[in-house]
Design a protein around this motif. Structure first.
Motif, PDB file in Angstrom:
ATOM      1  N   GLN A  73       0.796  -1.234   0.000  1.00  0.00           N
ATOM      2  CA  GLN A  73       0.000   0.000   0.000  1.00  0.00           C
ATOM      3  C   GLN A  73       0.821   1.273   0.000  1.00  0.00           C
ATOM      4  O   GLN A  73       0.268   2.361   0.115  1.00  0.00           O
ATOM      5  CB  GLN A  73      -1.023   0.019   1.149  1.00  0.00           C
ATOM      6  CG  GLN A  73      -2.021  -1.126   1.086  1.00  0.00           C
ATOM      7  CD  GLN A  73      -2.749  -1.200  -0.258  1.00  0.00           C
ATOM      8  OE1 GLN A  73      -3.360  -0.244  -0.692  1.00  0.00           O
ATOM      9  NE2 GLN A  73      -2.666  -2.349  -0.929  1.00  0.00           N
ATOM     10  N   HIS A  74       2.151   1.201  -0.137  1.00  0.00           N
ATOM     11  CA  HIS A  74       2.944   2.410  -0.341  1.00  0.00           C
ATOM     12  C   HIS A  74       2.615   2.952  -1.725  1.00  0.00           C
ATOM     13  O   HIS A  74       2.376   2.186  -2.665  1.00  0.00           O
ATOM     14  CB  HIS A  74       4.447   2.107  -0.228  1.00  0.00           C
ATOM     15  CG  HIS A  74       4.900   1.958   1.181  1.00  0.00           C
ATOM     16  ND1 HIS A  74       4.980   0.736   1.812  1.00  0.00           N
ATOM     17  CD2 HIS A  74       5.282   2.886   2.083  1.00  0.00           C
ATOM     18  CE1 HIS A  74       5.399   0.914   3.045  1.00  0.00           C
ATOM     19  NE2 HIS A  74       5.593   2.213   3.250  1.00  0.00           N
ATOM     20  N   THR A  75       2.598   4.270  -1.853  1.00  0.00           N
ATOM     21  CA  THR A  75       2.206   4.882  -3.125  1.00  0.00           C
ATOM     22  C   THR A  75       3.361   5.651  -3.740  1.00  0.00           C
ATOM     23  O   THR A  75       4.243   6.151  -3.043  1.00  0.00           O
ATOM     24  CB  THR A  75       1.008   5.831  -2.918  1.00  0.00           C
ATOM     25  OG1 THR A  75       1.347   6.809  -1.941  1.00  0.00           O
ATOM     26  CG2 THR A  75      -0.229   5.053  -2.470  1.00  0.00           C
ATOM     27  N   PHE A  76       3.317   5.739  -5.070  1.00  0.00           N
ATOM     28  CA  PHE A  76       4.387   6.341  -5.842  1.00  0.00           C
ATOM     29  C   PHE A  76       3.816   7.008  -7.082  1.00  0.00           C
ATOM     30  O   PHE A  76       2.699   6.740  -7.488  1.00  0.00           O
ATOM     31  CB  PHE A  76       5.391   5.265  -6.319  1.00  0.00           C
ATOM     32  CG  PHE A  76       5.956   4.432  -5.218  1.00  0.00           C
ATOM     33  CD1 PHE A  76       7.144   4.798  -4.601  1.00  0.00           C
ATOM     34  CD2 PHE A  76       5.310   3.290  -4.784  1.00  0.00           C
ATOM     35  CE1 PHE A  76       7.682   4.035  -3.576  1.00  0.00           C
ATOM     36  CE2 PHE A  76       5.835   2.517  -3.757  1.00  0.00           C
ATOM     37  CZ  PHE A  76       7.025   2.890  -3.155  1.00  0.00           C
ATOM     38  N   ILE A  77       4.643   7.853  -7.687  1.00  0.00           N
ATOM     39  CA  ILE A  77       4.414   8.375  -9.028  1.00  0.00           C
ATOM     40  C   ILE A  77       5.564   7.825  -9.869  1.00  0.00           C
ATOM     41  O   ILE A  77       6.727   8.000  -9.509  1.00  0.00           O
ATOM     42  CB  ILE A  77       4.441   9.923  -9.053  1.00  0.00           C
ATOM     43  CG1 ILE A  77       3.327  10.512  -8.200  1.00  0.00           C
ATOM     44  CG2 ILE A  77       4.370  10.441 -10.481  1.00  0.00           C
ATOM     45  CD1 ILE A  77       1.934  10.360  -8.763  1.00  0.00           C
ATOM     46  N   LEU A  78       5.236   7.160 -10.963  1.00  0.00           N
ATOM     47  CA  LEU A  78       6.249   6.628 -11.873  1.00  0.00           C
ATOM     48  C   LEU A  78       6.381   7.584 -13.051  1.00  0.00           C
ATOM     49  O   LEU A  78       5.417   7.817 -13.779  1.00  0.00           O
ATOM     50  CB  LEU A  78       5.866   5.236 -12.374  1.00  0.00           C
ATOM     51  CG  LEU A  78       6.798   4.612 -13.411  1.00  0.00           C
ATOM     52  CD1 LEU A  78       8.199   4.389 -12.842  1.00  0.00           C
ATOM     53  CD2 LEU A  78       6.215   3.304 -13.931  1.00  0.00           C
ATOM     54  N   LEU A  79       7.571   8.159 -13.210  1.00  0.00           N
ATOM     55  CA  LEU A  79       7.868   9.029 -14.347  1.00  0.00           C
ATOM     56  C   LEU A  79       8.684   8.209 -15.332  1.00  0.00           C
ATOM     57  O   LEU A  79       9.784   7.768 -15.022  1.00  0.00           O
ATOM     58  CB  LEU A  79       8.673  10.254 -13.893  1.00  0.00           C
ATOM     59  CG  LEU A  79       8.061  11.111 -12.785  1.00  0.00           C
ATOM     60  CD1 LEU A  79       9.044  12.182 -12.351  1.00  0.00           C
ATOM     61  CD2 LEU A  79       6.756  11.717 -13.227  1.00  0.00           C
ATOM     62  N   GLU A  80       8.125   7.980 -16.508  1.00  0.00           N
ATOM     63  CA  GLU A  80       8.828   7.237 -17.551  1.00  0.00           C
ATOM     64  C   GLU A  80       9.349   8.231 -18.575  1.00  0.00           C
ATOM     65  O   GLU A  80       8.579   9.011 -19.147  1.00  0.00           O
ATOM     66  CB  GLU A  80       7.906   6.220 -18.193  1.00  0.00           C
ATOM     67  CG  GLU A  80       7.485   5.127 -17.220  1.00  0.00           C
ATOM     68  CD  GLU A  80       6.562   4.123 -17.855  1.00  0.00           C
ATOM     69  OE1 GLU A  80       7.056   3.251 -18.585  1.00  0.00           O
ATOM     70  OE2 GLU A  80       5.336   4.246 -17.625  1.00  0.00           O
ATOM     71  N   MET A  81      10.638   8.195 -18.804  1.00  0.00           N
ATOM     72  CA  MET A  81      11.299   9.149 -19.678  1.00  0.00           C
ATOM     73  C   MET A  81      11.257   8.722 -21.139  1.00  0.00           C
ATOM     74  O   MET A  81      11.232   7.540 -21.456  1.00  0.00           O
ATOM     75  CB  MET A  81      12.770   9.327 -19.261  1.00  0.00           C
ATOM     76  CG  MET A  81      12.972   9.755 -17.825  1.00  0.00           C
ATOM     77  SD  MET A  81      12.233  11.355 -17.467  1.00  0.00           S
ATOM     78  CE  MET A  81      11.912  11.179 -15.725  1.00  0.00           C
ATOM     79  N   ASN A  82      11.295   9.719 -22.021  1.00  0.00           N
ATOM     80  CA  ASN A  82      11.451   9.448 -23.446  1.00  0.00           C
ATOM     81  C   ASN A  82      12.939   9.199 -23.716  1.00  0.00           C
ATOM     82  O   ASN A  82      13.746   9.195 -22.786  1.00  0.00           O
ATOM     83  CB  ASN A  82      10.877  10.591 -24.300  1.00  0.00           C
ATOM     84  CG  ASN A  82      11.544  11.929 -24.021  1.00  0.00           C
ATOM     85  OD1 ASN A  82      12.708  12.011 -23.626  1.00  0.00           O
ATOM     86  ND2 ASN A  82      10.792  13.008 -24.226  1.00  0.00           N
ATOM     87  N   GLN A  83      13.306   9.003 -24.969  1.00  0.00           N
ATOM     88  CA  GLN A  83      14.687   8.660 -25.301  1.00  0.00           C
ATOM     89  C   GLN A  83      15.677   9.708 -24.785  1.00  0.00           C
ATOM     90  O   GLN A  83      16.706   9.381 -24.208  1.00  0.00           O
ATOM     91  CB  GLN A  83      14.838   8.488 -26.811  1.00  0.00           C
ATOM     92  CG  GLN A  83      16.203   7.993 -27.227  1.00  0.00           C
ATOM     93  CD  GLN A  83      16.275   7.722 -28.725  1.00  0.00           C
ATOM     94  OE1 GLN A  83      15.321   7.919 -29.458  1.00  0.00           O
ATOM     95  NE2 GLN A  83      17.422   7.273 -29.181  1.00  0.00           N
ATOM     96  N   ASN A  84      15.368  10.964 -24.976  1.00  0.00           N
ATOM     97  CA  ASN A  84      16.234  12.044 -24.497  1.00  0.00           C
ATOM     98  C   ASN A  84      16.307  12.051 -22.970  1.00  0.00           C
ATOM     99  O   ASN A  84      17.366  12.216 -22.377  1.00  0.00           O
ATOM    100  CB  ASN A  84      15.712  13.387 -25.026  1.00  0.00           C
ATOM    101  CG  ASN A  84      16.679  14.522 -24.789  1.00  0.00           C
ATOM    102  OD1 ASN A  84      17.889  14.367 -24.943  1.00  0.00           O
ATOM    103  ND2 ASN A  84      16.143  15.668 -24.428  1.00  0.00           N
TER     104      ASN A  84
END
Length: 174
Positions: A103-114
């Motif tokens: 139940q820990h929460t996160f924001i996942l930021l997925e990067m583009n190639q750059n």
């Protein structure tokens, strides 16, 4: 730590000055999706913003004060950040709320190639330092760099599911 930070800061500021063009945060197929219900782990779509407007920024910060850095109160602990962001939404492909089995929460930021290359370089050179996630100029959360991130997926902890949703609503301009 101070000796590492100055060369890194100069490298990042110079390298990022040419990379500040804005691009949509999400793939076009995601841009037409409806906002995600609370507690969902699906990506949240955002309407494209004008090029001059920067909504999401990640600033590199450290614990030691230096004249070229800006003091940031992170709720009891002062950190000192580079004035220019090291990553922006132009470097991101998608943003997803994540709830772990515990139940820990996160924001996942997925990067583009750059963004993958930038994130790898930053996390390789600045271990022990901090990334400050700001949304529309408001500090949203802080994470300490513990290891090199080579896959372009930055997982940032949030206080709870409501905090994650509040961050996503800010990203959507609501």
């Amino acid at each position: 730590m101070k000796a590492l930070f100055k060369p890194l800061a100069l490298t990042l500021v110079m390298g990022l000055a040419a990379c500040q063009q804005a691009t949509p945060l999400f793939d076009s197929e995601l841009a037409n999706q409806q906002p995600t219900p609370r507690h969902s782990n699906a990506p949240v779509a955002m309407a494209p913003k004008p090029q001059a407007e920067t909504i999401i920024t990640l600033h590199l910060a450290q614990e030691n004060a230096e004249p070229s850095l800006i003091a940031v109160d992170t709720g009891g602990t002062a950190l000192y950040a580079l004035p220019q962001p090291v990553l922006t939404q132009a470097d991101m492909l998608r943003v997803t709320p994540v709830t772990a089995p515990d139940q820990h929460t996160f924001i996942l930021l997925e990067m583009n190639q750059n963004g993958v290359a930038k994130l790898r370089s930053i996390t390789q050179q600045a271990q022990g330092h901090y990334l400050l996630l700001s949304v529309q100029g408001q500090l949203a959360t802080v994470t300490q760099i513990g290891e090199t991130i080579s896959d372009g997926r930055l997982l940032i902890g949030t206080q709870n599911a409501q905090h994650s949703q509040a961050i996503l609503k800010l990203m959507q301009g609501r």
